[in-house]
Design an enzyme around this catalytic site. Sequence first.
Site, PDB file in Angstrom:
ATOM      1  N   LYS A  56       0.842  -1.207   0.000  1.00  0.00           N
ATOM      2  CA  LYS A  56       0.000   0.000   0.000  1.00  0.00           C
ATOM      3  C   LYS A  56       0.875   1.254   0.000  1.00  0.00           C
ATOM      4  CE  LYS A  56      -1.745   1.563   4.052  1.00  0.00           C
ATOM      5  NZ  LYS A  56      -1.444   2.985   4.335  1.00  0.00           N
ATOM      6  N   ASN A  57       1.847   1.292   0.928  1.00  0.00           N
ATOM      7  CA  ASN A  57       2.604   2.533   1.075  1.00  0.00           C
ATOM      8  C   ASN A  57       3.519   2.808  -0.115  1.00  0.00           C
ATOM      9  OD1 ASN A  57       1.316   3.035   3.433  1.00  0.00           O
ATOM     10  ND2 ASN A  57       3.029   2.472   4.779  1.00  0.00           N
ATOM     11  N   ASP A  83       4.507   0.298  12.161  1.00  0.00           N
ATOM     12  CA  ASP A  83       3.258  -0.251  11.615  1.00  0.00           C
ATOM     13  C   ASP A  83       3.034  -1.717  12.001  1.00  0.00           C
ATOM     14  OD1 ASP A  83       2.667   2.149  10.486  1.00  0.00           O
ATOM     15  OD2 ASP A  83       3.119   1.575   8.421  1.00  0.00           O
ATOM     16  N   ARG A 116       1.204  14.608  13.384  1.00  0.00           N
ATOM     17  CA  ARG A 116       1.760  14.319  12.054  1.00  0.00           C
ATOM     18  C   ARG A 116       1.834  15.536  11.141  1.00  0.00           C
ATOM     19  NH1 ARG A 116      -0.438   8.534  10.065  1.00  0.00           N
ATOM     20  NH2 ARG A 116       1.406   8.637   8.777  1.00  0.00           N
TER      21      ARG A 116
HETATM   22  C1  UD1 Z   1       4.721   6.557   6.447  1.00  0.00           C
HETATM   23  C2  UD1 Z   1       3.734   5.435   6.255  1.00  0.00           C
HETATM   24  C3  UD1 Z   1       3.154   5.010   7.602  1.00  0.00           C
HETATM   25  C4  UD1 Z   1       4.274   4.679   8.591  1.00  0.00           C
HETATM   26  C5  UD1 Z   1       5.294   5.818   8.662  1.00  0.00           C
HETATM   27  C6  UD1 Z   1       6.506   5.477   9.522  1.00  0.00           C
HETATM   28  C7  UD1 Z   1       2.849   5.919   4.051  1.00  0.00           C
HETATM   29  C8  UD1 Z   1       1.676   6.318   3.220  1.00  0.00           C
HETATM   30  N1  UD1 Z   1       2.666   5.894   5.393  1.00  0.00           N
HETATM   31  O1  UD1 Z   1       3.988   7.653   6.978  1.00  0.00           O
HETATM   32  O2  UD1 Z   1       2.329   3.855   7.393  1.00  0.00           O
HETATM   33  O3  UD1 Z   1       3.714   4.475   9.875  1.00  0.00           O
HETATM   34  O4  UD1 Z   1       5.760   6.144   7.340  1.00  0.00           O
HETATM   35  O5  UD1 Z   1       7.106   4.324   9.059  1.00  0.00           O
HETATM   36  O6  UD1 Z   1       3.903   5.585   3.529  1.00  0.00           O
HETATM   37  N2  UD1 Z   1       7.017  14.172  10.759  1.00  0.00           N
HETATM   38  C9  UD1 Z   1       7.198  15.509  11.033  1.00  0.00           C
HETATM   39  N3  UD1 Z   1       7.148  16.394   9.991  1.00  0.00           N
HETATM   40  C10 UD1 Z   1       6.934  15.993   8.699  1.00  0.00           C
HETATM   41  C11 UD1 Z   1       6.775  14.634   8.435  1.00  0.00           C
HETATM   42  C12 UD1 Z   1       6.824  13.735   9.483  1.00  0.00           C
HETATM   43  O7  UD1 Z   1       7.367  15.894  12.187  1.00  0.00           O
HETATM   44  O8  UD1 Z   1       6.912  16.848   7.805  1.00  0.00           O
HETATM   45  C13 UD1 Z   1       7.076  13.185  11.869  1.00  0.00           C
HETATM   46  C14 UD1 Z   1       5.795  12.388  12.030  1.00  0.00           C
HETATM   47  O9  UD1 Z   1       4.845  13.069  12.812  1.00  0.00           O
HETATM   48  C15 UD1 Z   1       6.313  11.121  12.679  1.00  0.00           C
HETATM   49  C16 UD1 Z   1       7.702  10.949  12.055  1.00  0.00           C
HETATM   50  O10 UD1 Z   1       8.044  12.212  11.512  1.00  0.00           O
HETATM   51  O11 UD1 Z   1       6.450  11.312  14.054  1.00  0.00           O
HETATM   52  C17 UD1 Z   1       7.800   9.915  10.958  1.00  0.00           C
HETATM   53  O12 UD1 Z   1       6.779  10.145  10.020  1.00  0.00           O
HETATM   54  P1  UD1 Z   1       6.953   9.794   8.477  1.00  0.00           P
HETATM   55  O13 UD1 Z   1       8.103   8.868   8.323  1.00  0.00           O
HETATM   56  O14 UD1 Z   1       6.925  11.048   7.703  1.00  0.00           O
HETATM   57  O15 UD1 Z   1       5.616   8.984   8.203  1.00  0.00           O
HETATM   58  P2  UD1 Z   1       4.646   9.126   6.965  1.00  0.00           P
HETATM   59  O16 UD1 Z   1       5.400   9.325   5.713  1.00  0.00           O
HETATM   60  O17 UD1 Z   1       3.524  10.061   7.307  1.00  0.00           O
END
Ligand code: UD1
Length: 423
Positions: free
Chosen positions: A22-23, A309, A123
């Site tokens: 999915k991701n 996850d 997030r």
């Molecule tokens: C992706 C996955 C999700 C998984 C996560 C971590 C997809 C669609 N989703 O989510 O299933 O749980 O990776 O493996 O691929 N953060 C910030 N600022 C930002 C972006 C992120 O502070 O601009 C923080 C988030 O709140 C979180 C951490 O960084 O605490 C990691 O998030 P991130 O790796 O970005 O997750 P996603 O890409 O949203």
Amino acid sequence: MDQIIVTGNGPLSGQIPIAGAKNACLTLMPATLLSEEPLTLTNAPRLSDIRTMTTLLQSLGAEVQALQDGQVLAMSSHDLTSTRADYDIVRKMRASILVLGPLLARFGHAEVSLPGGCAIGARPVDLHLKAFEAMGAELDLRDGYVHAKAPAGGLRGGIVDFPFASVGATENALMAATLAKGTTVVKNAAREPEIVDLAECLRKMGAQIDGEGTSEITIQGVDRLGGATHRVVTDRIELGTYMLAPAICGGEVECLGGKIDLLAAFCETLDAAGISVEETPNGLKVARKNGRVSAVNVTTEPFPGFPTDLQAQMMALLCTAEGTSVLEERIFENRFMHAPELIRMGASIDVHGGTATVRGVEHLKGAPVMATDLRASVSLILAGLAAEGDTIVSRVYHLDRGYEHVVRKLESVGARIERVKEQ
Ligand code: UD1
């Protein structure tokens, strides 16, 4: 609304095919926006999140056709009509932010609604925006939207230095940089297999990328990208989830398409808990032969560490382990919403901030429970497989976001599980 009823039924045996990720698919689909030529994805999972991304791309004027029962997505962004991703779609799925990089890179401007909070924490998307700024974009947050504008002549290569690894921000930066003028270096990049998959697809489209899978990715911008056909990588989270099914209720299940290097830290944790994992020509064979599993400690980390996850599903296993396990959630705040539901089933769990202490009990008991997010809901199904009596899981629309044919897949290895309309 539908419910899923699971009845504890002893050991499992057989094979479960694992779908495309999915991701990965959610970042490969927006990559179509980078090119006028068609992009075709095979091995796509049939999930509501994929349909949401389809709707979003179609709202921008892209053609997206789901062929072969949805396993092939034939896309073309030849005649895009809009660069604005509306709140109504973005609010349903945070991954919608992944259209921002490609739109900005190809058209020089884009407007994407801010996704807002979600059940597993605040997030934010600040790191995504930081990456575009490093490529010369001007960003303005107005009316709940990010208004992004590239400099005259388009995005410029730059140094994107993330304070910590973010999967989505790395993907957005990577896609945007493929069409930027000059070289972009992404430092502290996320290393997840879905990022490697994206880089491989972009390379087939003509992008020049080096270093994916390490924490520094270098992208040499090109003038245009072409079309490609790409097979979506195996879903390591679906894989880990089904590996836990025989771990939790005994038996032996082969997960077709599985590979240890997608989930090395998770496999090590299973080994420490007393579960055997063996690589076969077709996938991974998982068996729990004798006695209870042993307690283990788990800390979630970016890849290659233990994936956040799979934390909820692992907790379901540890509820009946011998001894006390400590689970530390380091990626997301507020990601233990499954704990109170597992407690309703007889588990002994204390949550303090980002740490959950699980004291193993001999048996769980079936109960009505409610899913609060995608991975939490599947953890309740896993717990139900091992519980005495019926577990009735409500709000299963969360599951449809990330697990195709969950009832059929578990039934085929001997689980007693059915999906019914809510009474
Ligand atoms: C992706 C996955 C999700 C998984 C996560 C971590 C997809 C669609 N989703 O989510 O299933 O749980 O990776 O493996 O691929 N953060 C910030 N600022 C930002 C972006 C992120 O502070 O601009 C923080 C988030 O709140 C979180 C951490 O960084 O605490 C990691 O998030 P991130 O790796 O970005 O997750 P996603 O890409 O949203």
